[in-house]
Motif scaffolding. Structure first.
Motif, PDB file in Angstrom:
ATOM      1  N   LEU A   9       0.815  -1.211   0.000  1.00 24.17           N
ATOM      2  CA  LEU A   9       0.000   0.000   0.000  1.00 24.17           C
ATOM      3  C   LEU A   9       0.851   1.264   0.000  1.00 24.17           C
ATOM      4  N   ASP A  10       2.092   1.148   0.432  1.00 23.30           N
ATOM      5  CA  ASP A  10       3.009   2.288   0.364  1.00 23.30           C
ATOM      6  C   ASP A  10       3.462   2.551  -1.069  1.00 23.30           C
ATOM      7  N   GLY A  11       3.282   1.542  -1.919  1.00 25.78           N
ATOM      8  CA  GLY A  11       3.663   1.699  -3.327  1.00 25.78           C
ATOM      9  C   GLY A  11       2.447   1.989  -4.191  1.00 25.78           C
ATOM     10  N   ASN A  12       2.547   1.596  -5.439  1.00 26.38           N
ATOM     11  CA  ASN A  12       1.471   1.859  -6.405  1.00 26.38           C
ATOM     12  C   ASN A  12       0.722   0.557  -6.666  1.00 26.38           C
ATOM     13  N   VAL A  13      -0.072   0.130  -5.687  1.00 28.77           N
ATOM     14  CA  VAL A  13      -0.762  -1.155  -5.785  1.00 28.77           C
ATOM     15  C   VAL A  13      -1.878  -1.062  -6.826  1.00 28.77           C
ATOM     16  N   GLU A  14      -2.058  -2.147  -7.591  1.00 30.39           N
ATOM     17  CA  GLU A  14      -3.018  -2.144  -8.697  1.00 30.39           C
ATOM     18  C   GLU A  14      -4.466  -2.108  -8.212  1.00 30.39           C
ATOM     19  N   LYS A  15      -4.763  -2.854  -7.141  1.00 31.48           N
ATOM     20  CA  LYS A  15      -6.126  -2.921  -6.607  1.00 31.48           C
ATOM     21  C   LYS A  15      -6.093  -2.542  -5.135  1.00 31.48           C
ATOM     22  N   PRO A  16      -6.089  -1.253  -4.836  1.00 33.83           N
ATOM     23  CA  PRO A  16      -5.907  -0.824  -3.445  1.00 33.83           C
ATOM     24  C   PRO A  16      -7.015  -1.294  -2.510  1.00 33.83           C
ATOM     25  N   ALA A  17      -8.261  -1.325  -2.969  1.00 33.49           N
ATOM     26  CA  ALA A  17      -9.343  -1.748  -2.078  1.00 33.49           C
ATOM     27  C   ALA A  17      -9.120  -3.186  -1.611  1.00 33.49           C
ATOM     28  N   GLU A  18      -8.709  -4.058  -2.539  1.00 32.51           N
ATOM     29  CA  GLU A  18      -8.446  -5.451  -2.164  1.00 32.51           C
ATOM     30  C   GLU A  18      -7.288  -5.549  -1.183  1.00 32.51           C
ATOM     31  N   ALA A  19      -6.276  -4.714  -1.371  1.00 35.08           N
ATOM     32  CA  ALA A  19      -5.138  -4.721  -0.448  1.00 35.08           C
ATOM     33  C   ALA A  19      -5.561  -4.261   0.942  1.00 35.08           C
ATOM     34  N   TRP A  20      -6.421  -3.243   1.020  1.00 35.06           N
ATOM     35  CA  TRP A  20      -6.918  -2.785   2.316  1.00 35.06           C
ATOM     36  C   TRP A  20      -7.759  -3.863   2.994  1.00 35.06           C
ATOM     37  N   VAL A  21      -8.551  -4.591   2.208  1.00 37.00           N
ATOM     38  CA  VAL A  21      -9.335  -5.689   2.780  1.00 37.00           C
ATOM     39  C   VAL A  21      -8.410  -6.766   3.346  1.00 37.00           C
ATOM     40  N   ALA A  22      -7.386  -7.139   2.571  1.00 32.26           N
ATOM     41  CA  ALA A  22      -6.439  -8.155   3.041  1.00 32.26           C
ATOM     42  C   ALA A  22      -5.719  -7.693   4.304  1.00 32.26           C
ATOM     43  N   LEU A  23      -5.345  -6.407   4.337  1.00 29.55           N
ATOM     44  CA  LEU A  23      -4.698  -5.869   5.534  1.00 29.55           C
ATOM     45  C   LEU A  23      -5.662  -5.903   6.719  1.00 29.55           C
ATOM     46  N   GLY A  24      -6.929  -5.580   6.457  1.00 35.68           N
ATOM     47  CA  GLY A  24      -7.925  -5.629   7.524  1.00 35.68           C
ATOM     48  C   GLY A  24      -8.048  -7.008   8.137  1.00 35.68           C
ATOM     49  N   TRP A  25      -8.050  -8.041   7.280  1.00 34.94           N
ATOM     50  CA  TRP A  25      -8.156  -9.404   7.819  1.00 34.94           C
ATOM     51  C   TRP A  25      -6.889  -9.805   8.574  1.00 34.94           C
TER      52      TRP A  25
END
Length: 202
Positions: free
Chosen positions: A19-35
């Motif tokens: 998420l500190d970089g240029n992630v392609e699908k940020p919402a999915e990354a935030w969901v994964a981080l949340g879990w």
């Protein structure tokens, strides 16, 4: 997502870097981080991560599901109810949203509201062992003994492990208890420990 569940510390570091970089699908990354945070029981961070996912994609169910679950498990079941009602408004056939609504209402000690939600979830997906187990507990709290026996028999047919958890958690679950041989004189279930383990899940 499996990494978030099985190796949450490593997942937190990985998803934070992405998420500190240029992630392609940020919402999915935030969901994964949340879990990942959820797996560590760091509920404020999990809630914040899921909220960010919902900010990016407001109607995406993965983010809303994670947010509702983290709110419930973090002690704000009332807000979880609101999120799950929103999910149901978006998709009335969402069995998981109905289940989480039932779990949140059960956490709030509202069997009269949790039971219809859990029953609705089962209509859409009848093979949810955890759902049947929570429904049985809610039937017990509502003194709906015939429904309890019926649901217990159904649970035994689809998930013997959850059925055993319920039976062994009940101090009066002797022979004939679930078949009605003892009549309708049921002892009140002390399900605090079992309920916390079952309801604290997605």
């Amino acid at each position: 997502m499996a990494m978030a569940m099985n190796r949450p510390l490593a997942a937190v570091a990985l998803y934070r870097r992405s998420l500190d970089g240029n992630v392609e699908k940020p919402a999915e990354a935030w969901v994964a981080l949340g879990w990942a945070y959820h797996g560590l029981q760091r509920f404020p961070e999990a809630i914040a991560a899921f909220r960010e996912a919902v900010r990016i994609e407001p109607d995406e169910d993965q983010g809303l599901h994670g947010l509702a679950t983290a709110l419930k498990d973090g002690g704000d079941a009332g807000s979880a109810v609101e999120i799950n009602e929103r999910r149901i408004a978006l998709n009335p056939g969402n069995a998981l949203a109905w289940r989480q609504l039932g779990f949140a209402q059960a956490t709030l000690a509202n069997p009269e509201k949790s039971i219809p939600a859990l029953e609705r979830s089962i209509e859409f997906d009848p093979k949810q062992g955890r759902n049947w187990l929570v429904l049985i507990m809610q039937y017990h709290l509502a003194d709906r003994h015939d429904d309890l026996r019926r649901a217990y028999e159904k649970l035994r047919s689809i998930d013997t492990q959850f059925a055993a958890q319920y039976r062994t958690s009940h101090p009066g679950a002797g022979e004939g208890y679930f078949t009605g041989a003892r009549g309708d004189r049921f002892e009140r279930l002390s399900c605090a420990g079992l309920g916390a383990r079952i309801l604290g899940s997605n």
